[in-house]
Design a protein around this motif. Structure first.
Motif, PDB file in Angstrom:
ATOM      1  N   THR A  21       2.061  21.152  24.705  1.00 21.57           N
ATOM      2  CA  THR A  21       2.392  22.320  25.521  1.00 21.57           C
ATOM      3  C   THR A  21       3.530  21.953  26.462  1.00 21.57           C
ATOM      4  O   THR A  21       3.790  20.780  26.716  1.00 21.57           O
ATOM      5  N   TRP A  61      -0.823  30.896  30.911  1.00 24.48           N
ATOM      6  CA  TRP A  61       0.431  31.267  30.269  1.00 24.48           C
ATOM      7  C   TRP A  61       1.090  32.373  31.072  1.00 24.48           C
ATOM      8  O   TRP A  61       0.449  33.162  31.714  1.00 24.48           O
ATOM      9  N   GLU A 107       1.400  27.361  26.502  1.00 26.38           N
ATOM     10  CA  GLU A 107       1.109  27.849  25.159  1.00 26.38           C
ATOM     11  C   GLU A 107       1.001  26.670  24.191  1.00 26.38           C
ATOM     12  O   GLU A 107       1.906  25.847  24.113  1.00 26.38           O
TER      13      GLU A 107
END
Length: 175
Positions: A21, A61, A107
């Motif tokens: 990520t 996110w 994400e």
């Protein structure tokens, strides 16, 4: 595939990274390095990479990841994948960058790289071109949607026991 056997990286070989990520600290480091690049000498002793991020749990996110940060995280994930563990990587080029939507901080992503070209003409070095696709998190065993694609040229040199800091030259994972 053995890490020290660079000959096993033949054309058509597919490499897959583990899930990674973009962290808030990556964005902070990118902003700080951009700032220091513009204002060299003005309070740089006060800033350090990730000094403002807090280092806690990943934020939900929502923040869009700048392209240089996404490229850097994908290259870092590739550099830490199994075939490159005992290899010194030197970034030679990045080209054909295509973005298929925005990537968000936090994400889950995975990079899949295919060896498109390999040359071992230079003694003790192997040059490879990888076609890299960064995919969003997979759903029910299927590959997720492509978020980013690019080609990267790397020079590989076999090094046993090299540390991470000396393995990646040219700032490939520093973004």
């Amino acid at each position: 595939m053995l890490a020290h056997d660079l000959g096993s990286l033949s054309v058509g070989t597919v490499l897959t990274t583990s899930t990674f990520t973009v962290k808030p600290a990556d964005l902070t480091a990118h902003v700080e390095s951009s700032f220091l690049g513009q204002v060299v000498g003005c309070g740089e002793e006060m800033l350090s990479t990730g000094s403002v991020s807090g280092g806690g749990a990943p934020e939900p996110w929502g923040r869009v990841c700048p392209l240089p940060v996404a490229l850097g995280r994908a290259l870092s994930a590739l550099a830490h994948s199994e075939p490159f563990r005992d290899v010194a990587l030197t970034l030679r080029s990045i080209s054909r960058v295509r973005r298929f939507g925005e990537m968000l901080v936090g994400e889950p992503l995975t990079a899949i790289a295919t060896v498109r070209f390999r040359s071992g003409r230079v003694p003790n070095a192997t040059h490879v071109t990888l076609a890299v696709e960064v995919h969003r998190e997979s759903q029910r065993g299927r590959v997720g949607a492509t978020a980013l694609s690019f080609e990267v040229g790397l020079e590989l040199r076999s090094l046993a026991g090299a540390s991470t800091e000396t393995r990646i030259a040219g700032g490939a994972a520093a973004a």
